[in-house]
Design an enzyme around this catalytic site. Structure first.
Site, PDB file in Angstrom:
ATOM      1  N   SER A  42     -52.273  19.002  11.330  1.00 25.92           N
ATOM      2  CA  SER A  42     -53.346  19.128  12.316  1.00 25.92           C
ATOM      3  C   SER A  42     -54.675  18.556  11.857  1.00 25.92           C
ATOM      4  CB  SER A  42     -53.520  20.594  12.699  1.00 25.92           C
ATOM      5  OG  SER A  42     -53.723  21.378  11.548  1.00 25.92           O
TER       6      SER A  42
ATOM      7  N   HIS B  70     -48.615  19.470  17.277  1.00 25.82           N
ATOM      8  CA  HIS B  70     -49.363  18.229  17.524  1.00 25.82           C
ATOM      9  C   HIS B  70     -48.447  17.032  17.764  1.00 25.82           C
ATOM     10  CE1 HIS B  70     -53.148  20.137  16.397  1.00 25.82           C
ATOM     11  NE2 HIS B  70     -52.440  20.761  15.478  1.00 25.82           N
TER      12      HIS B  70
ATOM     13  N   LYS C  89     -51.522  22.273  23.569  1.00 28.71           N
ATOM     14  CA  LYS C  89     -52.164  21.025  23.161  1.00 28.71           C
ATOM     15  C   LYS C  89     -51.837  19.917  24.169  1.00 28.71           C
ATOM     16  CE  LYS C  89     -52.995  23.101  18.874  1.00 28.71           C
ATOM     17  NZ  LYS C  89     -52.450  23.718  17.695  1.00 28.71           N
TER      18      LYS C  89
HETATM   19  C1  PLP Z   1     -52.555  25.063  17.104  1.00 32.09           C
HETATM   20  C2  PLP Z   1     -51.418  25.246  16.187  1.00 32.09           C
HETATM   21  C3  PLP Z   1     -50.618  26.382  16.241  1.00 32.09           C
HETATM   22  C4  PLP Z   1     -50.981  27.562  17.102  1.00 32.09           C
HETATM   23  O1  PLP Z   1     -50.771  27.301  18.424  1.00 32.09           O
HETATM   24  P1  PLP Z   1     -51.648  28.010  19.546  1.00 32.09           P
HETATM   25  O2  PLP Z   1     -50.923  27.693  20.781  1.00 32.09           O
HETATM   26  O3  PLP Z   1     -52.998  27.370  19.476  1.00 32.09           O
HETATM   27  O4  PLP Z   1     -51.712  29.458  19.230  1.00 32.09           O
HETATM   28  C5  PLP Z   1     -49.505  26.436  15.434  1.00 32.09           C
HETATM   29  N1  PLP Z   1     -49.202  25.427  14.595  1.00 32.09           N
HETATM   30  C6  PLP Z   1     -49.971  24.327  14.500  1.00 32.09           C
HETATM   31  C7  PLP Z   1     -49.591  23.244  13.552  1.00 32.09           C
HETATM   32  C8  PLP Z   1     -51.107  24.208  15.278  1.00 32.09           C
HETATM   33  O5  PLP Z   1     -51.889  23.152  15.161  1.00 32.09           O
END
Ligand code: PLP
Length: 393
Positions: A178, A206, A237
């Protein structure tokens, strides 16, 4: 009684220049967003496909809202499962090419509760050092033996697997990291897991919607679809909604329905959120041009950043870090960019070891947007008195 330690901790945070503030949005996530009362050019969003205000996504959510009401009213096992949840799980399993899928109310919850449910102190979990915090929390809660390996370093992973194995084990990795935007070496991970009899899990938060011929994520990108035991992803996302999911075998999904406490004891996501996510996944699958444009932008933007003298990634994903050495540099640059009309967040410890700006792209950006951002970065560096060349080792 409020214990004084909290205030003292905050003073320490302030002293190190690590105080956080929340910016307030008054528009959707779009290239020109309204934030803290002003129009700003947004290079900070995880809404990679630019679907947060897509007409079909909004229509699906509005129809579901009118039909089912606002909240789900219960956990999935009581009153909280609606038609959109079931349709969404069917779509995700088909998209990911697995027997079944399960949707939970956030991505963070999904990782932490699922890893806790499937592992216990007799297990060993091999975890990339840059994996998301929710994965690490899952390992902590389960009491599994936690073995971090150097980021994307397959010889370190194999060495640790050899040293520590005995009993059941899991290798878990982010698909796209990320804060660095690089892609995990998944085929090598799958190979090591097969040779040593370990399970594999990939977190495609991602990568889903972004990588692979149909946007199915990291395993599709490397053509190892079907070889990863547990595919995790988020709907928060690229899919412009919220929630997390697991795609895996029918047996594992049924096990989680009975054992994952974050599934059993948490209220289901709102039905209109499930409907929005479903619409977004369908757009992603039907319109590969959106993803192609996004990845083209990423490649050319990486080259434009490199021309300013800063170090960034190769632009394989829409996450482009600009490494700036110190938290102060990151804050000054982010502030100077804000003054130029660009929202690019400073990412500092403890989120990352090495401070950086994190540019992220959306498919709704144009090549002109990216050119403007690269020029603004160069101007901001000048104003902040930062010479990119001086940051190289
Ligand atoms: C954002 C993220 C999460 C958490 O997901 P949410 O839907 O925001 O709670 C888990 N793993 C990774 C790699 C992330 O970037």
């Amino acid at each position: 009684m409020i214990y004084p330690d909290f205030a003292q901790e905050l003073e320490k945070i302030d002293a190190r220049g690590l105080r956080r503030h929340m910016r307030v949005f008054e528009s959707p996530q779009q290239p020109r967003a309204v934030v803290d009362g002003r129009e700003i050019r947004l290079f900070a969003s995880n809404s990679y496909l630019g679907l947060s205000n897509h007409p079909s996504v909004l229509e699906a959510a509005q129809n579901a809202l009118a039909r089912y009401g606002s909240g789900s009213g219960g956990s999935r096992l009581t009153t909280g499962t609606y038609t959109p949840h079931v349709e969404l799980e069917t779509e995700i399993a088909d998209f990911k090419g697995t027997e079944a899928a399960l949707v939970l109310s956030s991505g963070f919850l999904t990782n932490s509760t699922v890893i806790t449910a499937i592992t216990d102190p007799t297990w060993t979990v091999f975890c990339d050092k840059l994996n998301h915090a929710s994965i690490i929390d899952g390992c902590r809660h389960s009491g599994a033996r936690f073995v971090p390996y150097a980021h994307a370093d397959m010889s370190d992973l194999e060495k640790k697997v050899r040293q520590k194995m005995g009993g059941k084990g899991l290798i878990v990795t982010d698909g796209v990291f990320s804060m660095d935007g690089d892609i995990a070496p998944l085929p090598a991970i799958v190979d090591i897991a097969a040779r040593y009899g370990l399970m594999t899990m990939v977190d495609d938060a991602h990568a889903a919607g972004v990588l692979g011929a149909t946007g199915a994520g990291t395993s599709e990108y490397y053509q190892v679809k079907g070889k990863v035991d547990i595919e995790m992803g988020t709907l928060s996302k690229a899919f412009a909604a919220e929630g997390g999911y697991i795609a895996s075998s029918r047996a594992l999904i049924d096990f989680l329905i009975h054992r994952a406490r974050g599934f059993i004891f948490s209220t289901a996501m709102a039905p209109h959120t499930a409907a929005a996510a479903l619409a977004a996944i369908r757009i992603c699958r039907a319109e590969p041009g959106i993803r192609r444009h996004l990845l083209e932008l990423s490649r050319s933007f990486a080259a434009q950043i490199a021309q300013t003298g800063f170090t960034t990634s190769r632009g394989e994903t829409p996450i482009l870090p600009v490494l700036v050495k110190t938290p102060e540099n990151a804050v000054h640059l982010s502030r100077a960019l804000w003054d130029e009309g660009f929202f690019v967040p400073a990412i500092r410890p403890p989120t990352v070891k090495e401070s950086r700006l994190r540019f992220s792209l959306m498919a709704s950006h144009t090549h002109k947007d990216c050119e403007d951002a690269a020029l603004a970065l160069a101007r901001a560096a000048g104003k902040a008195g930062i010479r990119p060349e001086a940051l190289h080792d």
